[in-house]
Design a protein around this motif. Sequence first.
Motif, PDB file in Angstrom:
ATOM      1  N   CYS A 114      38.002  58.001   0.656  1.00  0.00           N
ATOM      2  CA  CYS A 114      37.884  58.233  -0.779  1.00  0.00           C
ATOM      3  C   CYS A 114      37.752  56.880  -1.477  1.00  0.00           C
ATOM      4  CB  CYS A 114      39.111  58.967  -1.304  1.00  0.00           C
ATOM      5  SG  CYS A 114      39.148  59.037  -3.114  1.00  0.00           S
ATOM      6  N   VAL A 148      39.100  61.165  -8.148  1.00  0.00           N
ATOM      7  CA  VAL A 148      38.035  61.807  -7.368  1.00  0.00           C
ATOM      8  C   VAL A 148      38.418  63.251  -6.992  1.00  0.00           C
ATOM      9  CG1 VAL A 148      36.628  61.608  -5.258  1.00  0.00           C
ATOM     10  CG2 VAL A 148      37.275  59.559  -6.512  1.00  0.00           C
ATOM     11  N   CYS A 172      41.335  56.539  -3.897  1.00  0.00           N
ATOM     12  CA  CYS A 172      42.701  56.471  -3.350  1.00  0.00           C
ATOM     13  C   CYS A 172      42.704  56.100  -1.870  1.00  0.00           C
ATOM     14  CB  CYS A 172      43.462  57.767  -3.608  1.00  0.00           C
ATOM     15  SG  CYS A 172      42.931  59.176  -2.624  1.00  0.00           S
ATOM     16  N   HIS A 212      43.996  63.918  -1.461  1.00  0.00           N
ATOM     17  CA  HIS A 212      44.034  62.714  -2.288  1.00  0.00           C
ATOM     18  C   HIS A 212      45.470  62.432  -2.725  1.00  0.00           C
ATOM     19  CE1 HIS A 212      39.668  62.539  -3.053  1.00  0.00           C
ATOM     20  NE2 HIS A 212      39.718  63.854  -3.020  1.00  0.00           N
ATOM     21  N   CYS A 239      44.556  60.941  -8.264  1.00  0.00           N
ATOM     22  CA  CYS A 239      43.284  60.294  -7.904  1.00  0.00           C
ATOM     23  C   CYS A 239      42.154  60.916  -8.715  1.00  0.00           C
ATOM     24  CB  CYS A 239      43.013  60.466  -6.410  1.00  0.00           C
ATOM     25  SG  CYS A 239      41.351  59.905  -5.951  1.00  0.00           S
TER      26      CYS A 239
HETATM   27 ZN   LIG Z   1      41.079  60.157  -3.764  1.00  0.00          ZN
END
Ligand SMILES: [Zn+2]
Length: 225
Positions: free
Chosen positions: A146, A163, A149, A157, A161
């Motif tokens: 990722c 994402v 993170c 995650h 995070c």
């Molecule tokens: Zn992440």
Amino acid sequence: MLTGERLSKLKEEINVLIPYAVPPEEIESANTFLNTFAEDFFALGIIKDYYQTLPNAYEEALIKISVLEEKEQVFLMLLSTTGHHYFYVTNADESFFLSEWDRGLEDKQLLTFFGYADSKSFAKTHSDMEKCREYRSLERMDEELCPSCGVKTGSMHTLGCPVEVCPWCRGQLNYCNCRFEQLDVEAFTDDIMLDKFAVKLEQKGRIAYAKEQRPTFMVEEESGE
Ligand SMILES: [Zn+2]
Ligand SMILES: [Zn+2]
């Protein structure tokens, strides 16, 4: 033009700018820093913008880039020299100087965009420069990790995070409104609410990291006209 040619052209342009923007004794560290991002359009774009504009006209080599916030492909970065630190906002195409770290971030529109009520709450979250996440090209290029993170494909995650994908709306979990809807509240006022939301999230089923979640400009394009 092929990707490799475009990269070396951009690097050459920065090489031309550096001697004008940096005192002779700092040229070597400026070049070393530049070379760590030789394969990275995103970072090279930011570095070029920095040397072109030289915020506050101090002649200093850029030695570090950190990521403070990221949302919908817009990144808030901190650019550091040995003596100064600057907020920049950037997307895949361009970046803009905002202000110096010491002066804080005052741009209302941006603060709202990243979910801050005012410059004070922003300053509270980002009070320690040393804790800002350093932007590193190699980590970013590894699709199995990722980009934010750092967990591996298939792993959860770190909570918070940017994402992580929301299992309810499929948007960015960090910024969507599902947390409020799930708890039926207007805003989160304490950590207990956050814990309650974390429980709801586990029950619903969190979405693990997959490379499709990477911001699109991070996905390598192999067009090669
Ligand atoms: Zn992440
Ligand atoms: Zn959502």
